[in-house]
Design an enzyme around this catalytic site. Structure first.
Site, mmCIF file in Angstrom:
data_model
loop_
_atom_site.group_PDB
_atom_site.id
_atom_site.type_symbol
_atom_site.label_atom_id
_atom_site.label_comp_id
_atom_site.label_asym_id
_atom_site.label_seq_id
_atom_site.Cartn_x
_atom_site.Cartn_y
_atom_site.Cartn_z
ATOM 1 N N GLY B 21 0.788 -1.144 0.133
ATOM 2 C CA GLY B 21 -0.125 0.211 -0.017
ATOM 3 C C GLY B 21 0.872 1.189 -0.106
ATOM 4 N N GLY B 22 2.159 1.132 -0.703
ATOM 5 C CA GLY B 22 2.898 2.616 -0.999
ATOM 6 C C GLY B 22 1.904 3.406 -2.261
ATOM 7 N N ALA B 24 2.325 2.970 -5.437
ATOM 8 C CA ALA B 24 2.120 1.842 -6.509
ATOM 9 C C ALA B 24 0.835 1.062 -6.303
ATOM 10 C CB ALA B 24 3.354 1.080 -6.773
ATOM 11 N N HIS B 259 22.472 7.227 -3.222
ATOM 12 C CA HIS B 259 22.404 8.767 -3.115
ATOM 13 C C HIS B 259 23.672 9.378 -2.765
ATOM 14 C CE1 HIS B 259 20.196 12.530 -2.756
ATOM 15 N NE2 HIS B 259 19.205 11.903 -3.134
ATOM 16 N N SER B 273 17.544 15.362 0.865
ATOM 17 C CA SER B 273 16.818 15.144 -0.692
ATOM 18 C C SER B 273 17.673 15.968 -1.591
ATOM 19 C CB SER B 273 15.367 15.672 -0.913
ATOM 20 O OG SER B 273 15.060 15.974 -1.928
ATOM 21 N N ARG B 320 22.481 11.120 -9.886
ATOM 22 C CA ARG B 320 23.149 10.660 -8.714
ATOM 23 C C ARG B 320 24.284 9.651 -8.790
ATOM 24 N NH1 ARG B 320 16.958 9.618 -6.144
ATOM 25 N NH2 ARG B 320 16.571 11.852 -5.847
ATOM 26 N N HIS B 393 20.032 3.957 -1.594
ATOM 27 C CA HIS B 393 18.815 4.488 -1.808
ATOM 28 C C HIS B 393 17.653 3.769 -2.472
ATOM 29 C CE1 HIS B 393 16.396 8.162 -1.547
ATOM 30 N NE2 HIS B 393 16.314 8.292 -2.955
ATOM 31 N N SER B 446 10.701 8.570 -9.480
ATOM 32 C CA SER B 446 10.299 7.301 -8.739
ATOM 33 C C SER B 446 8.882 7.547 -8.514
ATOM 34 C CB SER B 446 10.891 6.892 -7.433
ATOM 35 O OG SER B 446 10.418 5.806 -7.109
HETATM 36 C C1 LIG Z 1 14.271 8.940 1.920
HETATM 37 C C2 LIG Z 1 13.840 8.685 0.714
HETATM 38 C C3 LIG Z 1 13.394 9.964 -0.129
HETATM 39 C C4 LIG Z 1 12.723 9.812 -1.609
HETATM 40 N N1 LIG Z 1 12.461 10.882 -2.177
HETATM 41 C C5 LIG Z 1 11.834 10.652 -3.210
HETATM 42 C C6 LIG Z 1 11.543 11.993 -4.259
HETATM 43 O O1 LIG Z 1 11.502 12.954 -3.579
HETATM 44 N N2 LIG Z 1 11.079 11.638 -5.329
HETATM 45 C C7 LIG Z 1 10.654 10.489 -5.931
HETATM 46 O O2 LIG Z 1 10.333 10.578 -7.040
HETATM 47 N N3 LIG Z 1 11.387 9.131 -5.288
HETATM 48 C C8 LIG Z 1 11.821 9.344 -3.962
HETATM 49 N N4 LIG Z 1 11.902 8.302 -3.300
HETATM 50 C C9 LIG Z 1 11.979 6.969 -3.957
HETATM 51 C C10 LIG Z 1 10.484 6.685 -3.564
HETATM 52 O O3 LIG Z 1 9.949 6.916 -2.258
HETATM 53 C C11 LIG Z 1 10.138 5.130 -3.608
HETATM 54 O O4 LIG Z 1 10.889 4.567 -4.624
HETATM 55 C C12 LIG Z 1 8.730 4.768 -3.557
HETATM 56 O O5 LIG Z 1 7.740 5.518 -2.734
HETATM 57 C C13 LIG Z 1 8.399 3.444 -3.618
HETATM 58 O O6 LIG Z 1 7.036 3.008 -3.814
HETATM 59 P P1 LIG Z 1 6.219 1.826 -3.840
HETATM 60 O O7 LIG Z 1 4.974 2.248 -4.045
HETATM 61 O O8 LIG Z 1 6.902 1.031 -4.785
HETATM 62 O O9 LIG Z 1 6.641 0.993 -2.346
HETATM 63 P P2 LIG Z 1 6.581 1.434 -0.693
HETATM 64 O O10 LIG Z 1 6.141 2.873 -0.813
HETATM 65 O O11 LIG Z 1 7.763 1.026 -0.222
HETATM 66 O O12 LIG Z 1 5.346 0.519 -0.344
HETATM 67 C C14 LIG Z 1 5.548 -0.933 -0.162
HETATM 68 C C15 LIG Z 1 4.203 -1.711 0.238
HETATM 69 O O13 LIG Z 1 4.548 -3.136 0.372
HETATM 70 C C16 LIG Z 1 4.191 -3.415 1.668
HETATM 71 N N5 LIG Z 1 4.929 -4.690 1.748
HETATM 72 C C17 LIG Z 1 6.296 -4.739 1.656
HETATM 73 N N6 LIG Z 1 6.438 -6.085 1.698
HETATM 74 C C18 LIG Z 1 5.434 -6.695 2.142
HETATM 75 C C19 LIG Z 1 5.195 -8.223 2.742
HETATM 76 N N7 LIG Z 1 5.973 -8.886 2.763
HETATM 77 N N8 LIG Z 1 3.744 -8.189 2.847
HETATM 78 C C20 LIG Z 1 3.125 -7.383 2.785
HETATM 79 N N9 LIG Z 1 3.128 -6.020 2.471
HETATM 80 C C21 LIG Z 1 4.425 -5.900 2.051
HETATM 81 C C22 LIG Z 1 4.584 -2.428 2.613
HETATM 82 O O14 LIG Z 1 3.793 -2.451 3.773
HETATM 83 C C23 LIG Z 1 4.154 -1.054 1.789
HETATM 84 O O15 LIG Z 1 2.864 -1.004 2.043
HETATM 85 C C24 LIG Z 1 12.770 8.477 -1.978
HETATM 86 C C25 LIG Z 1 13.101 7.330 -1.378
HETATM 87 C C26 LIG Z 1 13.727 7.511 0.142
HETATM 88 C C27 LIG Z 1 14.210 6.401 0.726
#
Ligand SMILES: Cc1cc2nc3c(=O)[nH]c(=O)nc-3n(C[C@H](O)[C@H](O)[C@H](O)COP(=O)(O)OP(=O)(O)OC[C@H]3O[C@@H](n4cnc5c(N)ncnc54)[C@H](O)[C@@H]3O)c2cc1C
Lengths: 253, 680
Positions: B21-22, B24, B259, B273, B320, B393, B446
């Site tokens: 629930g990120g 994506a 990073h 950032s 980066r 990162h 991202s």
């Molecule tokens: C400090 C920091 C700053 C950043 N700043 C930027 C920015 O300014 N701009 C940009 O574009 N990108 C940025 N990024 C990158 C970006 O934040 C991430 O790549 C992005 O948020 C990933 O989103 P996601 O939905 O793929 O996964 P996530 O947000 O990581 O969500 C993963 C989800 O999967 C669930 N999950 C994982 N494993 C399991 C499991 N085994 N069982 C059940 N659920 C599970 C978690 O609970 C969570 O809900 C940054 C990253 C960091 C670390």
């Protein structure tokens, strides 16, 4: 002598195991820039109490470790806060024992973990969302002034961490008060040009004792909010809005 | 009948399962709901606390608010150029074209983006571009975007499911959330098709099987394989590893982004950032490596702005991979990091300086990150240059996913091939896929790729499900689910019985230290051989762990061992991929093979898992193509990169505008044409 960090931790194996409620003490090696979380991480690597007893590692919640996710809230030396920003050198400058306890206003899960699901439920209750027509392309959103953004953004940084509920005297077993966090969301969404369209619906959800009238004006919430959200102003603003709405309805009768 | 999870909900509604629930995952859920498909959403933590909350700087979209001539075509080119041409270009084009619409949608959802005087969205600069392309909400943009999507999904939690005639199905909501659940594996039927998942409730420790018409993984990155990183502690990559072990292909695993600017810490390396540099922050070291003065006392003439000097074209905003290598070189090879008179050492730190900028502007645009610096370092960044060093990162690599290319070179939205893994019925999007960033991700791309990935995955899955219903192949026998559940339960029980001497957390630290030291910024084949030996060793020793906790309630110790096993699997994919790739491209840099080698390596690394039998270790089989099927139709993809839109060339960030040369030229061309037209 090597520097160490002393911790005294309130533990309990589960909500229905009050007989397991206890304090345990641990000593871990000090590291530069250490916070409470890294001390807990050290315990995991060698979970032995100061009495020499091998125990299960302490259970706690954490995710981001930079105070934006709201997970790691607990009582550190009796004060509710996130444990990631609790730097060891700041809270125990002379090696004083650091005490950790779970928040008391939420059902206990285990050790330092509590169940905050009521807070997410409250967001449902107060309709903390914009009624979007859909995610297809409909062009830009409504124009907004910089002032509006500057008022909304701080309100929007609430991370549902629970500090304000923990500190609020009106949150207790005998009250259904929804609490500052959810009321702040009402203010936030009622500020937004599209959110406003459903303001009265939102206000309806917080009329009455369990809603905005439940606030006892202790102002503890503002004191403990880690994001310095003007919660008292938010409650006052929502109170004004509900009064207006009630008057209006009464006039229309 | 689809299997029913014990006591969870009813059998009245068929659902799709989204894990994660990120950004994506939530976007996928919203798109599915809009298509009328109910969802079960699983997450390790309450979704509002997902790692996306950490993103600070912003999200890219070529809206061209500043009238600089930015456009999606430029965005596309700069993204594939920044990624050193390893990304398939049609998905990147789809993303760049959709970006303005995505940012407008987020604006409509109520994200408090910063504004211009006219009330429009404000944009700032980020790495790898000269354009103001990044929309932002202070310096907590990820948090604000996550909350906006979370709110929309919460709304769907309150909405009823309707049947095909539009009558409400009582007691069934469009979204059911399973928060604080750990995804363990997918359920595959006799044909290998994904029909559901097995997951564990992290409070009751119950293990259950759930049926789903399709499964989408949106489980984020794997930074915790490197221990301390900028990532959240839950980013162990365990879910992606689990499906990789079940036969999903993992692509470009060796591409890990470091990073350049983070704050060293005992538990985490907190990010400062790129937006700090986007708003004017400058990176420097003292010219005299023994300069003992405080940063703010060192006058301009005694500072070396090494990025600006070496890369006058893009300066502090080089991508980066390049910035991180330069910082590393300064500190490690030249020993020119900031000198600490107390330790009499040059620390592994350089200055990131904002003190020349007006404080009021900084408070409006960067308070979120400056607050982090203040809270964790205890120093005021408004008057003192910050001290920073590179940190792991982001993972460019991830689960391999397919796409269907349109005539215009973009994606056919709604095609069931988009975001499909090579396991039928299993989809992936977000940081856990490999699709959008090639060998190096540009900042602020991202959040965009996560949301765009969800926008592609949702409709793809909806089509897949609809076609499946027509063919009515949806029913899987209960025994398949029960067998899958039993397998995971037995595995968990065997973990609870582990009595060895190895502490899993200590083992993780050992693995992480090796990966961090030897498998990040600079890579060497001799050293990588040792890394792989170390992984072999840890894999064996992990079987001799002692479980730290045997509790039957809210046990964190036993699940961690499962995550550790999976981190070892991902570590191997990363290290072996790095060992194999004898070239330098984007984030993957081998001094012994300093150049990019398009002839041999302009191709996607495709890794397939081979489980070790008995006491043997796991291994990897590399393939050059992928064959899978969707509803009986065969699909094929090779490891060749689709570079049909922007021809690969050598990156030159020394020269301003080099990253957007082609789009600029065709733009000029357009201008010429219109001028000609005007004349004619
Ligand atoms: C400090 C920091 C700053 C950043 N700043 C930027 C920015 O300014 N701009 C940009 O574009 N990108 C940025 N990024 C990158 C970006 O934040 C991430 O790549 C992005 O948020 C990933 O989103 P996601 O939905 O793929 O996964 P996530 O947000 O990581 O969500 C993963 C989800 O999967 C669930 N999950 C994982 N494993 C399991 C499991 N085994 N069982 C059940 N659920 C599970 C978690 O609970 C969570 O809900 C940054 C990253 C960091 C670390």
């Amino acid at each position: 002598m090597e520097r160490t960090v002393k911790l005294k931790i309130r533990r309990q194996d589960g909500p229905h195991r009050p007989e397991t409620r206890r304090w345990e003490e641990f000593v871990v090696p000090w590291q530069p820039r250490m916070n409470v979380i890294s001390a807990l991480m050290e315990i995991r690597k060698n979970p032995v109490t100061t009495k020499g007893e091998k125990v299960a590692p302490v259970v706690w919640e954490s995710v981001c470790l930079e105070e934006v996710c709201g997970s790691c809230t607990m009582l550190v030396n009796g004060k509710v806060r996130q444990s990631c920003t609790a730097l060891v050198d700041a809270i125990s400058p002379h090696g004083e024992t650091i005490t950790l306890e779970p928040m008391s206003k939420f059902p206990l899960v285990r050790d330092l973990v509590v169940d905050r699901s009521r807070m997410f439920g409250d967001l449902k209750k107060v309709h903390a969302w914009i009624q979007l027509d859909g995610t297809h392309e409909l062009g830009p959103g409504p124009r907004q002034s910089q002032e509006n953004q500057e008022e909304a953004y701080p309100l929007s940084r609430c991370m549902t961490c629970g500090c304000c509920l923990e500190a609020c005297p009106q949150i207790n077993d005998s009250s259904g008060f929804v609490g500052p966090a959810a009321l702040n969301q009402v203010r936030l969404f009622n500020l937004h040009p599209s959110g406003k369209l459903h303001a009265s619906e939102r206000l309806e959800t917080v009329m009455g004792e369990d809603g905005v009238a439940g606030c006892g004006k202790a102002q503890n919430c503002v004191e403990v909010c880690p994001k310095e959200i003007p919660l008292v102003d938010s409650i006052a603003s929502v109170a004004r809005q509900t009064t207006k709405q009630m008057l209006f309805k009464w006039l229309l009768k | 009948m689809p299997a029913k999870p014990n006591g969870k909900g009813s059998e009245k509604v068929r659902r799709v399962i989204v894990v994660g629930g990120g950004l994506a995952g939530l976007m996928t859920v919203i798109k599915l709901c809009e298509a009328g498909v109910p969802v079960d959403l699983f997450s390790l933590v309450p979704v509002k606390r997902s790692h996306s909350v950490c993103a600070q700087g912003g999200i890219n979209a070529s809206v061209n608010t500043k009238g600089e001539g930015d456009s999606p075509a430029v965005h596309l080119e700069e993204t594939v150029y920044g990624g050193d041409f390893l990304a398939n270009q049609p998905p990147v084009k789809g993303m760049a074209d959709a970006a303005p619409g995505i940012v407008f949608m987020l604006d409509r959802m109520g994200v408090p983006f910063n504004r211009t005087a006219e009330g429009l969205l404000d944009f700032r600069r980020f790495g790898g571009t000269l354009f103001h392309r990044t929309a932002f909400a202070g310096a907590t943009t990820g948090q604000q975007l996550l909350y906006a999507l979370d709110e929309q999904v919460r709304r769907y939690e309150t909405l009823d499911v309707e049947d095909s005639k539009g009558s409400v199905i009582r007691g069934e909501k469009m979204v059911r959330k399973f928060e604080l659940w750990d995804f363990l594996s997918i359920v595959r039927d006799d044909d290998g098709v994904a029909r559901g998942i097995v997951a564990q409730d992290l409070k009751s420790m119950e293990i259950e099987a759930f049926s789903g018409e399709a499964v989408c993984l949106a489980t984020g990155g794997c930074g915790i394989v490197f221990g301390r990183s900028t990532n959240s502690v839950i980013n162990t990559g365990t879910a992606a590893a689990a499906v990789y072990r079940q036969g999903a292909c993992y692509a470009n695993g060796e591409f890990i982004q470091v990073h350049p600017t983070a704050i060293p810490g005992a538990d985490k390396l907190r990010l400062i950032s790129e937006s700090a540099r986007g708003e004017g922050g400058r990176v420097w070291v003292p010219r005299d490596p023994r300069d003992a003065r405080k940063g703010r006392e060192i006058p301009e003439k005694d500072r070396e702005y090494f990025l600006e000097e070496k890369y006058p074209g893009y300066g502090n905003l080089v991508p980066r991979d390049i910035a991180a290598r330069e910082l590393f070189k300064k500190c490690f090879h030249e020993k020119r990091g900031v000198y600490d008179p107390k330790t009499k050492k040059n620390e592994n730190e350089v200055y990131l300086d904002l003190t020349h900028m007006p404080e009021e502007m900084l408070r409006k645009k960067l308070a979120g990150i400056l607050e982090i610096y203040e809270k964790f370092v205890g120093e005021d960044p408004y008057t003192n240059p910050m001290r920073v060093f590179p940190a792991v990162h982001y993972s460019m690599g991830g689960l391999w996913v397919d796409f269907e290319r349109s005539h215009s070179g973009s994606l056919v939205i709604g095609s069931p091939r988009n975001q499909a893994t090579n396991i039928e019925g299993l989809y992936a999007c977000g940081e856990c896929d490999y699709q959008y960033h090639g060998a190096n991700r540009l900042g602020a791309n991202s959040l965009l790729s996560c949301i765009y990935g969800g926008m592609a995955a949702g409709p793809a899955i909806a089509t897949y499900v609809k076609n499946m219903r027509k063919a009515s192949t949806g029913d899987t026998s209960k025994s398949v689910f029960e067998a899958a559940r039993k397998r995971e339960e037995d595995h968990y029980k065997s973990i609870l019985d582990m009595e060895g001497d190895e502490n899993p957390y200590v083992l993780h630290q050992e693995l992480a230290e090796t990966m961090l030291r030897d498998c990040t910024i600079e890579r060497d084949n001799g050293v990588l051989d040792k890394v792989i030996e170390k992984i072999d060793d840890i894999e064996l020793r992990a079987r001799k762990c002692g479980v730290t906790d045997q509790a039957t309630h809210a046990n964190q110790g036993a699940p961690f061992i499962r995550h550790l096993f999976n981190m070892v699997v991902i570590a191997r994919v990363i290290a072996q991929g790095a060992r194999n790739r004898d070239e330098s491209r984007g984030a993957h840099f081998k001094p012994a093979f300093e150049k990019r080698d398009d002839k041999n390596w302009l191709r996607t690394t495709l890794a397939m898992h081979e489980a070790g039998e008995g006491n043997q270790n796991n291994s990897i089989k590399y393939v050059r193509g992928i064959d899978y099927s969707i509803h009986g139709a065969p699909m094929h993809a090779s490891d060749a990169v689709d570079v049909s839109l922007v021809t690969p060339r050598v990156r030159k960030y020394e020269t301003a505008g080099a990253a957007s040369e082609t789009a600029k030229k065709s733009d000029d061309h357009e201008d010429e044409k219109s001028e000609n037209r005007a004349e004619a």
